[in-house]
Structures are given as structure tokens and as C-alpha cells.
Motif scaffolding. Structure first.
Motif, PDB file in Angstrom:
ATOM      1  N   GLY A 116       3.868 -34.152 -18.245  1.00 23.52           N
ATOM      2  CA  GLY A 116       3.375 -35.324 -17.533  1.00 23.52           C
ATOM      3  C   GLY A 116       1.987 -35.734 -17.998  1.00 23.52           C
ATOM      4  N   ARG A 117       1.125 -34.761 -18.209  1.00 21.60           N
ATOM      5  CA  ARG A 117      -0.243 -35.031 -18.656  1.00 21.60           C
ATOM      6  C   ARG A 117      -0.236 -35.628 -20.062  1.00 21.60           C
ATOM      7  NH1 ARG A 117      -1.777 -30.361 -18.026  1.00 21.60           N
ATOM      8  NH2 ARG A 117      -1.756 -29.579 -20.148  1.00 21.60           N
ATOM      9  N   ARG A 118       0.536 -35.054 -20.955  1.00 18.99           N
ATOM     10  CA  ARG A 118       0.603 -35.557 -22.335  1.00 18.99           C
ATOM     11  C   ARG A 118       1.184 -36.970 -22.368  1.00 18.99           C
ATOM     12  NH1 ARG A 118      -3.160 -33.631 -24.674  1.00 18.99           N
ATOM     13  NH2 ARG A 118      -3.336 -31.422 -24.408  1.00 18.99           N
ATOM     14  N   LEU A 119       2.266 -37.205 -21.628  1.00 18.05           N
ATOM     15  CA  LEU A 119       2.890 -38.526 -21.643  1.00 18.05           C
ATOM     16  C   LEU A 119       1.993 -39.579 -20.998  1.00 18.05           C
ATOM     17  CD1 LEU A 119       6.607 -37.613 -20.873  1.00 18.05           C
ATOM     18  CD2 LEU A 119       5.557 -38.127 -23.095  1.00 18.05           C
ATOM     19  N   ALA A 120       1.196 -39.179 -20.020  1.00 22.85           N
ATOM     20  CA  ALA A 120       0.270 -40.118 -19.376  1.00 22.85           C
ATOM     21  C   ALA A 120      -0.822 -40.571 -20.338  1.00 22.85           C
ATOM     22  CB  ALA A 120      -0.358 -39.477 -18.141  1.00 22.85           C
ATOM     23  N   GLU A 121      -1.089 -39.768 -21.350  1.00 19.27           N
ATOM     24  CA  GLU A 121      -2.105 -40.111 -22.351  1.00 19.27           C
ATOM     25  C   GLU A 121      -1.538 -40.961 -23.483  1.00 19.27           C
ATOM     26  OE1 GLU A 121      -3.411 -36.269 -23.613  1.00 19.27           O
ATOM     27  OE2 GLU A 121      -4.547 -35.891 -21.776  1.00 19.27           O
ATOM     28  N   ALA A 122      -0.308 -41.422 -23.341  1.00 16.80           N
ATOM     29  CA  ALA A 122       0.380 -42.161 -24.400  1.00 16.80           C
ATOM     30  C   ALA A 122       0.658 -43.592 -23.947  1.00 16.80           C
ATOM     31  CB  ALA A 122       1.689 -41.454 -24.754  1.00 16.80           C
ATOM     32  N   PRO A 123      -0.281 -44.493 -24.181  1.00 19.96           N
ATOM     33  CA  PRO A 123      -0.078 -45.867 -23.704  1.00 19.96           C
ATOM     34  C   PRO A 123       1.061 -46.585 -24.427  1.00 19.96           C
ATOM     35  CG  PRO A 123      -2.082 -45.717 -25.018  1.00 19.96           C
ATOM     36  CD  PRO A 123      -1.543 -44.326 -24.875  1.00 19.96           C
ATOM     37  N   LEU A 124       1.908 -47.216 -23.641  1.00 22.49           N
ATOM     38  CA  LEU A 124       3.042 -47.988 -24.160  1.00 22.49           C
ATOM     39  C   LEU A 124       2.885 -49.445 -23.748  1.00 22.49           C
ATOM     40  CD1 LEU A 124       5.964 -45.588 -23.162  1.00 22.49           C
ATOM     41  CD2 LEU A 124       4.909 -45.824 -25.403  1.00 22.49           C
ATOM     42  N   LEU A 128       2.914 -30.086 -26.323  1.00 23.52           N
ATOM     43  CA  LEU A 128       3.930 -31.129 -26.156  1.00 23.52           C
ATOM     44  C   LEU A 128       5.307 -30.598 -26.523  1.00 23.52           C
ATOM     45  CD1 LEU A 128       4.751 -34.071 -25.603  1.00 23.52           C
ATOM     46  CD2 LEU A 128       4.139 -34.585 -27.991  1.00 23.52           C
ATOM     47  N   ARG A 129       5.390 -29.896 -27.649  1.00 29.42           N
ATOM     48  CA  ARG A 129       6.672 -29.355 -28.120  1.00 29.42           C
ATOM     49  C   ARG A 129       7.293 -28.418 -27.090  1.00 29.42           C
ATOM     50  NH1 ARG A 129       5.962 -25.867 -33.273  1.00 29.42           N
ATOM     51  NH2 ARG A 129       5.084 -24.425 -31.760  1.00 29.42           N
ATOM     52  N   GLU A 130       6.498 -27.487 -26.567  1.00 30.80           N
ATOM     53  CA  GLU A 130       7.051 -26.512 -25.627  1.00 30.80           C
ATOM     54  C   GLU A 130       7.388 -27.145 -24.278  1.00 30.80           C
ATOM     55  OE1 GLU A 130       8.257 -23.746 -26.795  1.00 30.80           O
ATOM     56  OE2 GLU A 130       7.425 -24.485 -28.693  1.00 30.80           O
ATOM     57  N   ALA A 131       6.639 -28.150 -23.865  1.00 29.59           N
ATOM     58  CA  ALA A 131       6.973 -28.864 -22.625  1.00 29.59           C
ATOM     59  C   ALA A 131       8.264 -29.650 -22.807  1.00 29.59           C
ATOM     60  CB  ALA A 131       5.829 -29.782 -22.219  1.00 29.59           C
ATOM     61  N   LEU A 132       8.452 -30.253 -23.977  1.00 28.02           N
ATOM     62  CA  LEU A 132       9.708 -30.958 -24.260  1.00 28.02           C
ATOM     63  C   LEU A 132      10.878 -29.973 -24.306  1.00 28.02           C
ATOM     64  CD1 LEU A 132       8.489 -33.463 -26.985  1.00 28.02           C
ATOM     65  CD2 LEU A 132       9.376 -34.056 -24.703  1.00 28.02           C
ATOM     66  N   ARG A 133      10.655 -28.803 -24.898  1.00 24.74           N
ATOM     67  CA  ARG A 133      11.710 -27.785 -24.948  1.00 24.74           C
ATOM     68  C   ARG A 133      12.115 -27.377 -23.531  1.00 24.74           C
ATOM     69  NH1 ARG A 133      12.653 -25.006 -29.210  1.00 24.74           N
ATOM     70  NH2 ARG A 133      10.483 -24.917 -29.916  1.00 24.74           N
ATOM     71  N   ALA A 134      11.128 -27.211 -22.647  1.00 24.65           N
ATOM     72  CA  ALA A 134      11.416 -26.848 -21.252  1.00 24.65           C
ATOM     73  C   ALA A 134      12.217 -27.949 -20.565  1.00 24.65           C
ATOM     74  CB  ALA A 134      10.118 -26.576 -20.496  1.00 24.65           C
ATOM     75  N   ALA A 135      11.896 -29.206 -20.845  1.00 20.18           N
ATOM     76  CA  ALA A 135      12.657 -30.320 -20.266  1.00 20.18           C
ATOM     77  C   ALA A 135      14.094 -30.307 -20.776  1.00 20.18           C
ATOM     78  CB  ALA A 135      11.992 -31.651 -20.587  1.00 20.18           C
ATOM     79  N   CYS A 136      14.259 -30.045 -22.067  1.00 18.72           N
ATOM     80  CA  CYS A 136      15.613 -29.995 -22.647  1.00 18.72           C
ATOM     81  C   CYS A 136      16.393 -28.801 -22.119  1.00 18.72           C
ATOM     82  CB  CYS A 136      15.531 -29.967 -24.171  1.00 18.72           C
ATOM     83  SG  CYS A 136      14.927 -31.524 -24.872  1.00 18.72           S
ATOM     84  N   LEU A 137      15.715 -27.699 -21.857  1.00 20.80           N
ATOM     85  CA  LEU A 137      16.367 -26.534 -21.265  1.00 20.80           C
ATOM     86  C   LEU A 137      16.796 -26.846 -19.835  1.00 20.80           C
ATOM     87  CD1 LEU A 137      17.257 -23.656 -21.837  1.00 20.80           C
ATOM     88  CD2 LEU A 137      15.015 -22.872 -21.079  1.00 20.80           C
ATOM     89  N   ALA A 138      15.987 -27.621 -19.139  1.00 21.88           N
ATOM     90  CA  ALA A 138      16.345 -28.031 -17.772  1.00 21.88           C
ATOM     91  C   ALA A 138      17.618 -28.873 -17.764  1.00 21.88           C
ATOM     92  CB  ALA A 138      15.194 -28.794 -17.129  1.00 21.88           C
ATOM     93  N   HIS A 139      17.914 -29.547 -18.874  1.00 23.28           N
ATOM     94  CA  HIS A 139      19.141 -30.346 -18.958  1.00 23.28           C
ATOM     95  C   HIS A 139      20.392 -29.477 -18.973  1.00 23.28           C
ATOM     96  CE1 HIS A 139      16.700 -33.848 -20.908  1.00 23.28           C
ATOM     97  NE2 HIS A 139      16.445 -33.705 -19.621  1.00 23.28           N
ATOM     98  N   THR A 140      20.229 -28.162 -19.141  1.00 26.65           N
ATOM     99  CA  THR A 140      21.381 -27.252 -19.089  1.00 26.65           C
ATOM    100  C   THR A 140      21.585 -26.692 -17.689  1.00 26.65           C
ATOM    101  OG1 THR A 140      20.114 -25.280 -19.709  1.00 26.65           O
ATOM    102  CG2 THR A 140      21.084 -26.573 -21.503  1.00 26.65           C
ATOM    103  N   LEU A 153       2.066 -40.043 -31.856  1.00 27.80           N
ATOM    104  CA  LEU A 153       3.279 -39.225 -31.765  1.00 27.80           C
ATOM    105  C   LEU A 153       3.770 -39.154 -30.323  1.00 27.80           C
ATOM    106  CD1 LEU A 153       5.392 -37.207 -32.868  1.00 27.80           C
ATOM    107  CD2 LEU A 153       3.699 -35.424 -32.511  1.00 27.80           C
ATOM    108  N   THR A 154       2.869 -38.884 -29.401  1.00 23.94           N
ATOM    109  CA  THR A 154       3.248 -38.765 -27.992  1.00 23.94           C
ATOM    110  C   THR A 154       3.766 -40.088 -27.452  1.00 23.94           C
ATOM    111  OG1 THR A 154       1.607 -37.023 -27.719  1.00 23.94           O
ATOM    112  CG2 THR A 154       2.456 -38.026 -25.708  1.00 23.94           C
ATOM    113  N   GLY A 158       4.424 -25.556 -14.711  1.00 23.05           N
ATOM    114  CA  GLY A 158       3.388 -25.689 -15.727  1.00 23.05           C
ATOM    115  C   GLY A 158       3.837 -26.575 -16.884  1.00 23.05           C
ATOM    116  N   ALA A 159       5.083 -26.416 -17.291  1.00 20.90           N
ATOM    117  CA  ALA A 159       5.617 -27.240 -18.380  1.00 20.90           C
ATOM    118  C   ALA A 159       5.763 -28.686 -17.923  1.00 20.90           C
ATOM    119  CB  ALA A 159       6.952 -26.688 -18.850  1.00 20.90           C
TER     120      ALA A 159
END
Length: 183
Positions: free
Chosen positions: A88-96, A63-75, A120-121, A82-83
Motif C-alpha cells: 500500500g505504501r509503495r503503490l501510494a507513492e506511484a502517481p497515476l 515491492l517484489r516481496e509485497a507483490l509476491r505476498a499478494a499473489c500468494l493470497a490469491h491462492t 516502475l511502481t 506487513g506485506a
């Protein structure tokens, strides 16, 4: 590494991604008691310790490294597929669920009964959704210096900040560019 705090919705995302200091290789989650300390600070029950600690650590690292990749994409870089898939897979497992308060304001929050990495997710997912709605998600960025990758909140007026610190990473990048031109 800067001290520009993000909006409240993004604090957990920033703190999770910055549990790894890329420059030194120090992973505070993997340190003895690290997951438990992180869980205590953020009020996440069921995280760390026990027989499932190794599995939980693997989930948090992904989760941490996928979030880091998303934040890097913001630049302005592309997020590796893969990230993107892992996030997407981790967030899909997080019911809101949507909660409505007495004034009729709606907020996203984790579903009842979640603990450990799922809680956490879900909190991360709720924070991202809130930040996307108010336009602040794109300002959470990872420093593009490959020996840094520190996640920071871009508070520049135009939202075009690139480096976690102009005094360190920005200066190094400008010096490298200058030296390359002089050759």
C-alpha cells in the motif's frame, strides 16, 4: 515454473516478482547489471547504477516481496499485514493519471516525469488496476510451495489452479500428502 504468460497488464508484475528464484536464492536484480538489464527490458529510465543503486534495490525488493505476498493470497491464504502495508505504501507513492484516447477510451498510466523505482511502481499499479477491472488480477498467483513461490498466471477454466507446475510442485505436494497418510 510454468510458461503460462499473463495478460499484458500483468507481465511486469510477474517478471518483477520472479526476479528472485526462491529455490536457488538467485536474485537477478542484485546481480551485477541486473537492475539495469531489467530496466532496459521494460523501458524504465533511471533505474540502477549510480550512488542510489543500493536504495533502489531495497525499494524494488520490498515491492517484489509485497507483490509476491499478494499473489500468494490469491491462492487462498491471508496476506501478512506487513506485506499489505508495504504494498500500500509503495503503490501510494506511484502517481497515476487517466489518459483518454481519440476514441474516448480511458486508461491509467504513470504521471509524467517519473523515473526509476517510482516509474516502475506506477506501471505496476496501472497494471494491477487494469487487471482488477477486467478480473484477471486474482489469477496471478504465487506457487504455495515454500521452496518455490514462483508467480504464475492461472489459465485454468475455473481459475482454481494452485501450483506453478503440477509436474513438479503439485506432484511433490501430493506425494507429501500421500506419505503423511500412509504413516
Amino acid at each position: 515454473m510454468t510458461d503460462r504468460p499473463p495478460p499484458e497488464a500483468l507481465v511486469l508484475v510477474q517478471e518483477l516478482t520472479n526476479t528472485l528464484d526462491v529455490e536457488t536464492g538467485e536474485d537477478s536484480l542484485a546481480a551485477p547489471g541486473g537492475m539495469e538489464e531489467f530496466a532496459r527490458r521494460h523501458g524504465i529510465e533511471g533505474l540502477g547504477g549510480g550512488a542510489s543503486a543500493a536504495r533502489q534495490l531495497a525499494v524494488l525488493r520490498e515491492l517484489r516481496e509485497a507483490l509476491r505476498a499478494a499473489c500468494l493470497a490469491h491462492t487462498g491464504t491471508d496476506m501478512p499485514s506487513g506485506a499489505s502495508e508495504a504494498l500500500g505504501r509503495r503503490l501510494a507513492e506511484a502517481p497515476l493519471v487517466v489518459a483518454v484516447d481519440g476514441a474516448g477510451r480511458a486508461t491509467l498510466r504513470p504521471a509524467e516525469g517519473l523515473t526509476g523505482p517510482a516509474l516502475l511502481t506506477a506501471r505496476v499499479a496501472a497494471g494491477i488496476a487494469t487487471a482488477e477491472a477486467d478480473g484477471t488480477w486474482q489469477r496471478l498467483k504465487a506457487c504455495p510451495a515454500h521452496d518455490c513461490l514462483w508467480v504464475f498466471y492461472d489459465r485454468s477454466p475455473a481459475g482454481r489452479g494452485r501450483w506453478c507446475s503440477m509436474a513438479v510442485c503439485g506432484s511433490r505436494a501430493k506425494m507429501r500428502t500421500y506419505r503423511a497418510k500412509r504413516r
